[in-house]
Design a protein around this motif. Structure first.
Motif, PDB file in Angstrom:
ATOM      1  N   SER A 263      17.608  32.537  47.501  1.00 54.04           N
ATOM      2  CA  SER A 263      18.808  31.686  47.387  1.00 54.04           C
ATOM      3  C   SER A 263      18.473  30.390  46.636  1.00 54.04           C
ATOM      4  O   SER A 263      18.657  29.297  47.181  1.00 54.04           O
TER       5      SER A 263
ATOM      6  N   LYS B 130      26.575  28.348  50.335  1.00 52.83           N
ATOM      7  CA  LYS B 130      25.458  27.478  50.708  1.00 52.83           C
ATOM      8  C   LYS B 130      24.794  28.028  51.961  1.00 52.83           C
ATOM      9  O   LYS B 130      25.477  28.428  52.915  1.00 52.83           O
ATOM     10  N   ILE B 131      23.469  28.009  51.946  1.00 56.54           N
ATOM     11  CA  ILE B 131      22.689  28.580  53.043  1.00 56.54           C
ATOM     12  C   ILE B 131      21.723  27.525  53.569  1.00 56.54           C
ATOM     13  O   ILE B 131      21.020  26.878  52.784  1.00 56.54           O
TER      14      ILE B 131
ATOM     15  N   ALA C  83      21.546  28.246  46.381  1.00 63.31           N
ATOM     16  CA  ALA C  83      22.373  28.118  47.591  1.00 63.31           C
ATOM     17  C   ALA C  83      21.655  27.409  48.740  1.00 63.31           C
ATOM     18  O   ALA C  83      22.306  26.853  49.633  1.00 63.31           O
ATOM     19  N   PHE C  84      20.324  27.416  48.741  1.00 63.94           N
ATOM     20  CA  PHE C  84      19.586  26.888  49.898  1.00 63.94           C
ATOM     21  C   PHE C  84      19.655  25.363  49.959  1.00 63.94           C
ATOM     22  O   PHE C  84      19.333  24.676  49.002  1.00 63.94           O
TER      23      PHE C  84
ATOM     24  N   LEU D  88      13.394  31.580  51.051  1.00 64.56           N
ATOM     25  CA  LEU D  88      14.774  31.208  50.712  1.00 64.56           C
ATOM     26  C   LEU D  88      14.865  30.656  49.285  1.00 64.56           C
ATOM     27  O   LEU D  88      15.899  30.799  48.629  1.00 64.56           O
TER      28      LEU D  88
ATOM     29  N   PHE E  92      20.626  36.384  47.591  1.00 66.11           N
ATOM     30  CA  PHE E  92      21.593  35.676  48.455  1.00 66.11           C
ATOM     31  C   PHE E  92      21.862  34.302  47.830  1.00 66.11           C
ATOM     32  O   PHE E  92      21.454  33.287  48.352  1.00 66.11           O
ATOM     33  N   ASN E  93      22.547  34.303  46.725  1.00 61.59           N
ATOM     34  CA  ASN E  93      22.705  33.022  46.022  1.00 61.59           C
ATOM     35  C   ASN E  93      24.145  32.532  46.001  1.00 61.59           C
ATOM     36  O   ASN E  93      24.517  31.697  45.196  1.00 61.59           O
ATOM     37  N   GLU E  94      24.943  33.100  46.907  1.00 59.91           N
ATOM     38  CA  GLU E  94      26.357  32.707  46.987  1.00 59.91           C
ATOM     39  C   GLU E  94      26.546  31.616  48.028  1.00 59.91           C
ATOM     40  O   GLU E  94      25.857  31.621  49.046  1.00 59.91           O
TER      41      GLU E  94
END
Ligand code: SF4
Ligand code: SF4
Length: 419
Positions: free
Chosen positions: A330, A303-304, A333-334, A326, A299-301
């Motif tokens: 990510s 921003k999370i 993205a995290f 995370l 899940f690296n797309e």
């Protein structure tokens, strides 16, 4: 209304510990700014210290000379029906019992526990908001506040087993780990049932669900009733003991975790051999020990960001596990929200508030603080480990027309399991 019952309960609650907490308050007012409901509305009665005022008055009037004199000369009055109604709206509509306020109190006063004591008095007097009282009644009669009867539970599990093609053990003899779901997950986020099963199966856990212990949510705890809280806890714990499991895992529900992990020990005997833990801790344990492997960067797309839940992160201490996960899923993205970790503010929907329709205006006002914090990170996805928070974020997203994705931590882990 049975006002005397409330007063008697306040007096009964006021042992040495409560008295010392009430006496320690210097009325500095610092707790007010920590409360998301006060911050969002500026309503003075929403200041945490004011929410415990009924408890303080009952204590002073019964146990202190100054309180007795004030009552005798008319500087104070006996607690009235009208007081109970007012405080019912303060402590049920505008408090999630998140205990952020106690973190800033220079005297270390545990305001959340005192507010829960106020709720206990109101519950005894029957001054619980109607929606909350109806949910308690449903849990008493049907075993679940959200209509998750035995039949509905069986249907949902069958549906999830078939649609997600996942093995879900039910009433398995010899299981070591009993998992108890929240009806919010079963009814609103059924994908979480599949996610829990996929992760535990991948870890090789000897686990099961139970048809008897099937509802982890405890509306008696929200209400503040000791008898209802105990009854709902016993339904789970008696079954866990009867099954001989070593571990009871609470899935993504913060208040249920609070009730089982801490409150239960003050209400009943629990065998030392039974460990009570939260799924977030279990996820961290599996990842650290290598029992499950995750696809790095799954899940690296975009921003999370992660929303810390009051009962799971602030109180439960499961702060590092979501970040550890995370940072694998990510890494680029995290991003952290501010404030975060134990300093995080509540989403505004906990403590039973989301179940009370009349509390909607104040609940949405509090959620606007969270919107601001998420928007400042630039995140398009918000992750959390509590399904009650997830419900609040999902509802808030719709109410405010937000372009966010809302996801659960267990769900992300399940979706990123390496083959
Ligand atoms: S416990 Fe949370 S919601 Fe309740 S008064 Fe304190 S800060 Fe506000
Ligand atoms: S911060 Fe603590 S001492 Fe100050 S008013 Fe609030 S409860 Fe009292």
């Amino acid at each position: 209304m049975q006002t005397q019952k409330a007063i008697n309960t306040f007096v009964k609650e006021t042992g040495g510990w409560v008295a010392s907490q009430l006496e320690a308050c210097t009325r500095c007012g610092m707790c007010a700014e920590a409360c998301h409901f006060y911050q969002a509305t500026g309503v003075p009665e929403y200041a945490p210290v004011w929410k415990v005022e009924l408890l303080r008055r009952a204590y002073e009037q019964r146990f202190t000379v100054s309180g007795k004199v004030k009552l005798a000369i008319g500087l104070d009055a006996e607690i009235s029906d009208e007081d109970l109604l007012k405080w019912s709206s303060y402590v049920y509509h505008a408090c999630t019992v998140c205990n952020k306020c106690s973190m800033v109190c220079p005297m270390g006063i545990d305001l959340g526990t005192l507010i829960h004591d106020v709720r206990s008095g109101l519950a005894e007097a029957g001054v619980v908001p109607a929606d909350l009282a109806a949910a308690v009644q449903k849990q008493l009669e049907e075993g679940s506040p959200l209509g998750m009867t035995d039949e509905v539970y069986a249907d949902r599990l069958e549906w999830v087993t078939d649609d997600w093609e996942v093995d879900i053990p039910i009433d398995k003899e010899g299981a070591e780990t009993l998992v108890v779901l929240s009806s919010i997950e079963v009814m609103k986020f059924p994908q979480n049932i599949a996610a829990v099963a996929e992760v535990l199966n991948a870890a090789g856990e000897n686990w099961t669900l139970s048809t008897k212990a099937r509802e982890v949510v405890n509306f008696g705890f929200y209400e503040g009733s000791h008898s209802h809280t105990t009854l709902f806890l016993k339904r789970l714990l008696d079954q866990a003991v009867a099954m001989g499991v070593k571990r009871l895992v609470v899935t993504e529900c913060g208040h249920a975790y609070d009730a089982l992990r801490w409150t239960a020990y003050n209400l009943m005997d629990i065998p030392d051999s039974l460990e009570i833990t939260h799924i977030t801790g279990l996820l961290g344990e599996y990842v650290s020990s290598g029992r499950i492997k995750l696809k790095g960067g799954a899940f690296n797309e975009g921003k999370i960001t992660f929303h810390d839940a009051c009962k799971i992160q602030r109180k439960g201490g499961h702060i590092n596990e979501p970040r550890q996960i995370l940072n694998i899923l990510s890494p680029d993205a995290f991003v952290e929200m501010t404030p975060n970790r134990e300093e995080s503010i509540c989403c505004g929907g906990g403590g039973g508030v989301i179940a009370i329709k009349d509390a909607d205006p104040v609940r949405y006002a509090a959620f606007e603080l969270k919107i601001d914090q998420v928007n400042k990170t630039g995140a398009d996805t918000v992750v959390m480990s509590c399904s009650n928070c997830r419900l609040q974020f999902t509802d808030g997203k719709e109410h405010f027309n937000l372009d966010w994705k809302i996801n659960g931590l267990t769900q992300m882990v399940a979706d990123a399991l390496a083959d």
